[in-house]
Design an enzyme around this catalytic site. Structure first.
Site, PDB file in Angstrom:
ATOM      1  N   HIS A  94     -50.997 -30.808  -4.322  1.00  0.00           N
ATOM      2  CA  HIS A  94     -49.552 -31.030  -4.282  1.00  0.00           C
ATOM      3  C   HIS A  94     -48.811 -29.713  -4.071  1.00  0.00           C
ATOM      4  O   HIS A  94     -48.074 -29.584  -3.106  1.00  0.00           O
ATOM      5  CB  HIS A  94     -49.026 -31.769  -5.513  1.00  0.00           C
ATOM      6  CG  HIS A  94     -49.645 -33.102  -5.724  1.00  0.00           C
ATOM      7  ND1 HIS A  94     -49.623 -34.082  -4.752  1.00  0.00           N
ATOM      8  CD2 HIS A  94     -50.322 -33.615  -6.784  1.00  0.00           C
ATOM      9  CE1 HIS A  94     -50.261 -35.151  -5.204  1.00  0.00           C
ATOM     10  NE2 HIS A  94     -50.704 -34.889  -6.433  1.00  0.00           N
ATOM     11  N   HIS A 127     -54.449 -30.416  -9.983  1.00  0.00           N
ATOM     12  CA  HIS A 127     -53.064 -30.796  -9.723  1.00  0.00           C
ATOM     13  C   HIS A 127     -52.170 -29.627 -10.121  1.00  0.00           C
ATOM     14  O   HIS A 127     -52.250 -29.136 -11.253  1.00  0.00           O
ATOM     15  CB  HIS A 127     -52.661 -32.011 -10.573  1.00  0.00           C
ATOM     16  CG  HIS A 127     -53.322 -33.289 -10.192  1.00  0.00           C
ATOM     17  ND1 HIS A 127     -53.861 -34.145 -11.115  1.00  0.00           N
ATOM     18  CD2 HIS A 127     -53.509 -33.889  -8.993  1.00  0.00           C
ATOM     19  CE1 HIS A 127     -54.359 -35.214 -10.522  1.00  0.00           C
ATOM     20  NE2 HIS A 127     -54.159 -35.072  -9.225  1.00  0.00           N
ATOM     21  N   ASP A 151     -54.476 -39.410  -1.976  1.00  0.00           N
ATOM     22  CA  ASP A 151     -54.117 -39.444  -3.388  1.00  0.00           C
ATOM     23  C   ASP A 151     -54.061 -40.860  -3.955  1.00  0.00           C
ATOM     24  O   ASP A 151     -55.081 -41.462  -4.250  1.00  0.00           O
ATOM     25  CB  ASP A 151     -52.790 -38.712  -3.575  1.00  0.00           C
ATOM     26  CG  ASP A 151     -52.456 -38.451  -5.036  1.00  0.00           C
ATOM     27  OD1 ASP A 151     -53.257 -38.809  -5.917  1.00  0.00           O
ATOM     28  OD2 ASP A 151     -51.388 -37.884  -5.313  1.00  0.00           O
TER      29      ASP A 151
END
Length: 443
Positions: A268, A231, A319
């Site tokens: 992301h 992440h 996700d």
């Protein structure tokens, strides 16, 4: 799979364009023949009506988040307040409940045309932080759930050691931590003994806030030769805290630790500076965007096109599973760019299909999937081109990306085996209801 079967595809996404009357033969889970033109259809074939594409790759999944869909929307808040609800679910799962929820969630994915999932897994231990008798019991529940659902899995075993830049784990997070990176690496090494066809055991850094700088290189070394996901800069607060702790951005921290490269996926990649984009691009690190989750959590809009221009390939994930629909993820990448720039036409449909198929498959360790070609894994996803959503749209790649939804998927083949047909959806819904109700009733 032994023996051979042949299929006549009315239309197929092949070599970057839609072609008609494509005959494919499948043996032992792989394509042995791919030919274009009705004149080749002289052998006995099963006809697949509609538009057929390679299998989709869901490059970022947290299976247990599926229990949150529709239950976190009624209050105001931020990513951080949503996270408390997620922790509550995490605290209630054991291997049996995890298996039931994951199996149903993966079946929902397959019904949506997803043939491979990257499971970003950090629910390692018992609720009080002690190990199960089998230290990888939770991971093995996920692997078995994928086998049950008929989907390939890259189990991305995640290192999570801190609640934030050196602070001790707390609450539900005690389940996530192995104590230090060496202990995580030892447990993950033992998990790799369970790798088999259709299963890749990869690695993940949960985030720069969850793995102290001095332990990042241990994770990177342990991940040599396998996919490594992380992440990255999902929230501006993470960037600010990283700079306060280390004087660099999260991307710079990962670069300094040797974590960036073609085997790495930055999930992301939302709040990036120009230097961050350059570091990701020059290292050919992949950028995994999850637009339906990023908008659900109010994360922001990441610079997808700038990353691609810099050299960072795009992949896609669902996700938190606010939606499980890779068609929606594809078009959301383009539509988000339109919102951010007030201009149209940043991504072609072909580029987005590549991201959702072979690029995503590669990012999960399955470089032999994602294309309809001889020698590749025989994944086929047939989409209805005459539904109320797709009718009249041209039945081409633009129809898929800008009109189709998961509901338009008619049939799915994974490694040569038909695992889902349209009529299976009601049964999948019942399985999800039962698994999710069990979790919430225990809270």
């Amino acid at each position: 799979m032994s023996g051979q079967a042949s299929y006549l595809l009315d239309r197929a996404w092949l070599d970057g364009r839609v072609q008609e009357d494509v005959v494919v033969s499948v043996a032992d889970g792989r394509f042995t023949r791919v030919e274009v033109g009705a004149e080749h259809a002289r052998l006995e074939t099963t006809r697949l009506r509609g538009l057929t594409i390679p299998g989709l790759a869901n490059a970022h999944s947290h299976a247990f988040h599926r229990a949150l869909r529709g239950r976190t929307q009624r209050e105001r808040g931020t990513f951080w307040t949503w996270r408390e609800k997620m922790y509550a679910v995490a605290s209630r799962l054991d291997p049996d409940a995890y298996f039931a929820l994951a199996a149903a969630t993966y079946r929902e994915m397959v019904a949506a045309g997803i043939t491979c999932v990257g499971e970003f897994h950090y629910l390692h231990h018992q609720p009080d932080g002690t190990a199960y008798d089998e230290p990888n019991a939770m991971a093995l529940a996920l692997v078995e759930a994928a086998r049950e659902a008929g989907i390939r899995i890259a189990l991305l075993d995640t290192c999570y050691l801190s609640s934030g830049f050196g602070a001790a784990v707390e609450g539900a997070q005690v389940r996530y931590s192995d104590g230090d990176a060496d202990a995580w690496a030892d447990r993950t090494h033992r998990l790799r003994a369970h790798q088999r066809p259709g299963v890749v055991i990869g690695a993940a850094v949960h985030s720069v806030r969850a793995v102290p700088r001095e332990q990042l290189r241990t994770v990177v070394a342990a991940a040599a030769g396998v996919p490594l996901h992380v992440h990255l800069s999902e929230q501006q607060a993470e960037n600010d805290a990283c700079r306060a702790a280390y004087g660099v951005s999260p991307t710079e921290l990962l670069h300094d630790a040797g974590a960036l490269g073609p085997a790495t996926s930055a999930v992301h990649a939302t709040h990036l500076g120009e230097h961050d984009v350059r570091l990701l691009g020059e290292s050919a690190t992949r950028s995994c965007f999850c637009p339906t989750t990023e908008r659900d959590l109010g994360d922001g809009i990441g610079p997808s096109r700038a990353l691609r221009a810099a050299g960072s390939p795009l992949t896609l994930g669902s996700d938190s599973h606010a939606v499980i629909d890779l068609f929606e993820e594809m078009r959301a990448v383009e539509l988000n760019e339109r919102l951010a720039t007030q201009q149209r036409g940043h991504w072609t449909s072909g580029e987005l299909l590549d991201a959702a198929t072979w690029v995503g498959q590669e990012s999960l360790g399955f470089a032999d999937a994602g294309r309809i070609a001889v020698g590749m894994r025989a994944d086929l996803v047939t989409v209805d081109t005459g539904s109320p959503r797709t009718a009249g749209t041209g039945a081409d790649e633009n129809s898929l990306v800008f009109a189709a939804t998961a509901q338009d998927v008619l049939e799915v083949m994974v490694d040569g085996v038909v695992v889902v047909r349209q009529g299976d959806r009601a049964e999948i819904g019942r399985e999800l209801d039962e698994a999710i109700d069990t979790i919430w009733k225990a809270m």
